[in-house]
Motif scaffolding. Structure first.
Motif, PDB file in Angstrom:
ATOM      1  N   ALA A   1       0.737  -1.024   0.077  1.00 46.88           N
ATOM      2  CA  ALA A   1      -0.050  -0.055   0.037  1.00 46.88           C
ATOM      3  C   ALA A   1       0.936   1.356   0.023  1.00 46.88           C
ATOM      4  CB  ALA A   1      -0.938   0.077   1.156  1.00 46.88           C
ATOM      5  N   THR A   2       0.258   2.396   0.039  1.00 45.02           N
ATOM      6  CA  THR A   2       1.141   3.605   0.135  1.00 45.02           C
ATOM      7  C   THR A   2       1.238   4.023   1.551  1.00 45.02           C
ATOM      8  OG1 THR A   2      -0.838   5.127  -0.434  1.00 45.02           O
ATOM      9  CG2 THR A   2       0.610   4.483  -2.242  1.00 45.02           C
ATOM     10  N   ASN A   3       0.313   3.432   2.322  1.00 51.91           N
ATOM     11  CA  ASN A   3       0.400   3.947   3.623  1.00 51.91           C
ATOM     12  C   ASN A   3       1.270   2.598   4.449  1.00 51.91           C
ATOM     13  OD1 ASN A   3      -1.056   6.267   3.933  1.00 51.91           O
ATOM     14  ND2 ASN A   3      -2.746   4.946   3.710  1.00 51.91           N
ATOM     15  N   ILE A   4       2.428   2.935   4.691  1.00 50.15           N
ATOM     16  CA  ILE A   4       3.404   1.687   5.236  1.00 50.15           C
ATOM     17  C   ILE A   4       3.885   2.069   6.700  1.00 50.15           C
ATOM     18  CG2 ILE A   4       5.442   0.375   4.748  1.00 50.15           C
ATOM     19  CD1 ILE A   4       5.060   1.339   1.895  1.00 50.15           C
ATOM     20  N   ILE A   5       3.659   0.982   7.593  1.00 52.66           N
ATOM     21  CA  ILE A   5       4.263   1.162   8.928  1.00 52.66           C
ATOM     22  C   ILE A   5       5.661   0.150   9.174  1.00 52.66           C
ATOM     23  CG2 ILE A   5       3.612   0.458  11.229  1.00 52.66           C
ATOM     24  CD1 ILE A   5       0.916   1.142  10.797  1.00 52.66           C
TER      25      ILE A   5
ATOM     26  N   ASN B   1       3.612   7.024   2.285  1.00 49.77           N
ATOM     27  CA  ASN B   1       3.530   7.410   3.763  1.00 49.77           C
ATOM     28  C   ASN B   1       4.162   6.541   4.588  1.00 49.77           C
ATOM     29  OD1 ASN B   1       1.978   9.835   3.125  1.00 49.77           O
ATOM     30  ND2 ASN B   1       0.329   8.765   2.954  1.00 49.77           N
ATOM     31  N   ILE B   2       5.309   6.890   5.348  1.00 46.35           N
ATOM     32  CA  ILE B   2       5.977   6.109   6.114  1.00 46.35           C
ATOM     33  C   ILE B   2       5.932   6.100   7.654  1.00 46.35           C
ATOM     34  CG2 ILE B   2       8.440   5.060   6.395  1.00 46.35           C
ATOM     35  CD1 ILE B   2       8.839   5.423   3.296  1.00 46.35           C
TER      36      ILE B   2
ATOM     37  N   ASP C   1       8.525  14.952   8.157  1.00 44.18           N
ATOM     38  CA  ASP C   1       7.520  15.379   7.291  1.00 44.18           C
ATOM     39  C   ASP C   1       6.277  16.154   8.122  1.00 44.18           C
ATOM     40  OD1 ASP C   1       6.350  15.443   4.409  1.00 44.18           O
ATOM     41  OD2 ASP C   1       4.591  14.923   5.583  1.00 44.18           O
ATOM     42  N   GLU C   2       6.269  17.318   8.069  1.00 42.33           N
ATOM     43  CA  GLU C   2       5.171  18.048   8.850  1.00 42.33           C
ATOM     44  C   GLU C   2       3.813  17.670   8.723  1.00 42.33           C
ATOM     45  OE1 GLU C   2       5.752  22.239   9.552  1.00 42.33           O
ATOM     46  OE2 GLU C   2       7.961  22.164   9.072  1.00 42.33           O
ATOM     47  N   GLU C   3       3.516  17.477   7.419  1.00 38.67           N
ATOM     48  CA  GLU C   3       2.136  17.127   6.975  1.00 38.67           C
ATOM     49  C   GLU C   3       1.576  15.898   7.561  1.00 38.67           C
ATOM     50  OE1 GLU C   3      -0.671  16.843   2.925  1.00 38.67           O
ATOM     51  OE2 GLU C   3       1.204  17.306   2.911  1.00 38.67           O
ATOM     52  N   LEU C   4       2.371  14.921   7.312  1.00 44.15           N
ATOM     53  CA  LEU C   4       2.317  13.514   7.946  1.00 44.15           C
ATOM     54  C   LEU C   4       2.067  13.583   9.530  1.00 44.15           C
ATOM     55  CD1 LEU C   4       1.524  10.486   7.328  1.00 44.15           C
ATOM     56  CD2 LEU C   4       3.895  10.017   7.276  1.00 44.15           C
ATOM     57  N   GLY C   5       3.121  14.475  10.074  1.00 48.71           N
ATOM     58  CA  GLY C   5       3.446  14.567  11.569  1.00 48.71           C
ATOM     59  C   GLY C   5       1.921  15.340  11.982  1.00 48.71           C
ATOM     60  N   LYS C   6       1.406  15.904  11.277  1.00 49.60           N
ATOM     61  CA  LYS C   6       0.141  16.651  12.011  1.00 49.60           C
ATOM     62  C   LYS C   6      -0.983  15.877  12.060  1.00 49.60           C
ATOM     63  CE  LYS C   6       1.503  21.478  10.524  1.00 49.60           C
ATOM     64  NZ  LYS C   6       1.046  22.662   9.570  1.00 49.60           N
ATOM     65  N   LYS C   7      -0.966  14.918  11.025  1.00 53.09           N
ATOM     66  CA  LYS C   7      -2.178  13.651  10.886  1.00 53.09           C
ATOM     67  C   LYS C   7      -2.080  12.722  12.152  1.00 53.09           C
ATOM     68  CE  LYS C   7      -4.163  10.444   7.972  1.00 53.09           C
ATOM     69  NZ  LYS C   7      -5.722  10.736   8.049  1.00 53.09           N
TER      70      LYS C   7
ATOM     71  N   HIS D   1       9.365  10.747  -0.301  1.00 49.83           N
ATOM     72  CA  HIS D   1       8.299  10.159   0.417  1.00 49.83           C
ATOM     73  C   HIS D   1       7.963  10.833   1.733  1.00 49.83           C
ATOM     74  CE1 HIS D   1       8.197   6.913  -2.561  1.00 49.83           C
ATOM     75  NE2 HIS D   1       9.505   6.505  -2.132  1.00 49.83           N
ATOM     76  N   LYS D   2       7.019  10.814   2.435  1.00 46.51           N
ATOM     77  CA  LYS D   2       6.918  11.391   3.811  1.00 46.51           C
ATOM     78  C   LYS D   2       6.992  10.290   4.940  1.00 46.51           C
ATOM     79  CE  LYS D   2       3.227  14.352   1.865  1.00 46.51           C
ATOM     80  NZ  LYS D   2       1.490  14.477   2.231  1.00 46.51           N
ATOM     81  N   ALA D   3       7.688  10.686   5.890  1.00 53.94           N
ATOM     82  CA  ALA D   3       7.718   9.717   6.987  1.00 53.94           C
ATOM     83  C   ALA D   3       8.053  10.575   8.360  1.00 53.94           C
ATOM     84  CB  ALA D   3       9.416   9.274   6.653  1.00 53.94           C
ATOM     85  N   ILE D   4       7.630   9.749   9.176  1.00 56.83           N
ATOM     86  CA  ILE D   4       7.830  10.228  10.701  1.00 56.83           C
ATOM     87  C   ILE D   4       8.034   8.820  11.281  1.00 56.83           C
ATOM     88  CG2 ILE D   4       5.828  12.042  10.530  1.00 56.83           C
ATOM     89  CD1 ILE D   4       3.906  10.062  11.875  1.00 56.83           C
ATOM     90  N   SER D   5       8.607   9.321  12.807  1.00 50.12           N
ATOM     91  CA  SER D   5       9.147   8.172  13.622  1.00 50.12           C
ATOM     92  C   SER D   5       8.353   8.225  14.933  1.00 50.12           C
ATOM     93  CB  SER D   5      10.481   8.141  13.884  1.00 50.12           C
ATOM     94  OG  SER D   5      10.967   7.103  14.689  1.00 50.12           O
ATOM     95  N   LEU D   6       7.773   7.121  15.232  1.00 52.84           N
ATOM     96  CA  LEU D   6       6.855   7.365  16.468  1.00 52.84           C
ATOM     97  C   LEU D   6       7.761   6.399  17.703  1.00 52.84           C
ATOM     98  CD1 LEU D   6       3.442   7.179  15.484  1.00 52.84           C
ATOM     99  CD2 LEU D   6       4.470   8.964  16.320  1.00 52.84           C
TER     100      LEU D   6
END
Length: 290
Positions: free
Chosen positions: A27-31, A110-111, A178-184, A251-256
């Protein structure tokens, strides 16, 4: 120009070399999770699972949740594995495997990394959640790629001076999420942090068993570093590689980070599995909100 067979390695079944995946498998949403066993701990919440594949440490499940298609993949530990995973995921969506040519239309992924981490500031409690707004990489992966990314040279130079960083080590580099993905994904349950990505678990993070550490004071130097309002909050082993390659590949990426330990207070979570379970559920809920 077609990519050489030695550069883009495709298995006989048409799948990418290490991940053993076909373009339609993701998918384009990847964990991202580090641990193979954590893949099923994420996918058990899916409404349905359509793909289960694995090779080496790379286990992949793709399914659906609340009308959203999601892939979860285990990367293993370290930025060297991230180099493999992110390049091959990008190839699956942005290279035509039949012609071996880069596609004209770019597909953005989206990673989201869901991982464990140790805090180095006393005010960060165990079992809390932290999103890496900034990352400083000690691994050197970015230096192998041609890049024009923002370098945050003032911060990295101040860090090198403060820690008396050894010239025998890779030069630290700094990147932003990535600020946009982060805000989500962000809410009042998540604190923003400045994460340090280490090249290993023992000496690189100040641990000594039978081998001595080059700089026994490095952790205290890292925790005492401050640039304007920025302080390094936690240590882990993948985020810099994720942010580096995601940025380079558009690509967009955030780390939790699920904070399981606090190196300053010597605390460790009494219920680490429950803490991680809570972060998984939180992330899936935020990711699939319409």
């Amino acid at each position: 120009m077609s990519l050489a067979h030695s550069e883009l390695i495709i298995n006989t079944d048409g799948s990418i070399y290490h991940l053993n995946l076909l373009p339609e498998d993701i998918a384009t949403n990847i964990i991202f999770v580090g641990d193979q066993d954590r893949v099923s701990k994420v996918s058990k919440y899916f409404d349905s699972i359509e793909i289960k594949k694995g090779k080496r440490e790379f286990i992949t499940h793709t399914g659906h949740l609340n009308g959203h298609r999601i892939t979860v993949i285990s990367t293993g530990i370290g930025t060297d594995n991230i180099d493999i995973v992110l390049n091959e995921l990008d190839a699956l969506v942005n290279i035509d495997f039949k012609t071996r040519k880069i596609k004209e239309k770019h597909t953005q992924l989206n990673i989201i990394r869901i991982g464990t981490s140790g805090a180095i500031q006393k005010d960060i409690p165990v079992d809390s959640f932290l999103m890496s707004e900034y990352v400083i990489g000690f691994d050197g992966l970015l230096h192998f790629y041609e890049t024009k990314l923002p370098s945050y040279k003032e911060i990295s130079n101040a860090f090198i001076e403060h820690t008396q960083w050894s010239s025998n080590k890779a030069t630290p580099y700094i990147l932003k999420y990535d600020e946009e993905l982060g805000k989500k994904i962000l809410s009042n349950r998540i604190r923003l942090g400045f994460t340090a990505t280490n090249t290993g678990f023992y000496a690189p993070q100040g641990r000594s068993l039978r081998l001595g550490v080059q700089d026994p004071e490095l952790n205290s130097k890292i925790s005492s570093f401050k640039y304007q309002k920025l302080k390094i909050t936690n240590l882990e082993m993948e985020t810099s590689g994720i942010y580096a390659l995601a940025s380079l590949l558009n690509h967009k990426a955030i780390s939790l980070n699920c904070i399981l330990a606090n190196r300053s207070t010597k605390d460790f979570s009494k219920k680490p599995n429950k803490a991680m379970e809570n972060l998984i559920q939180y992330t899936l809920n935020k990711l699939t909100e319409n």
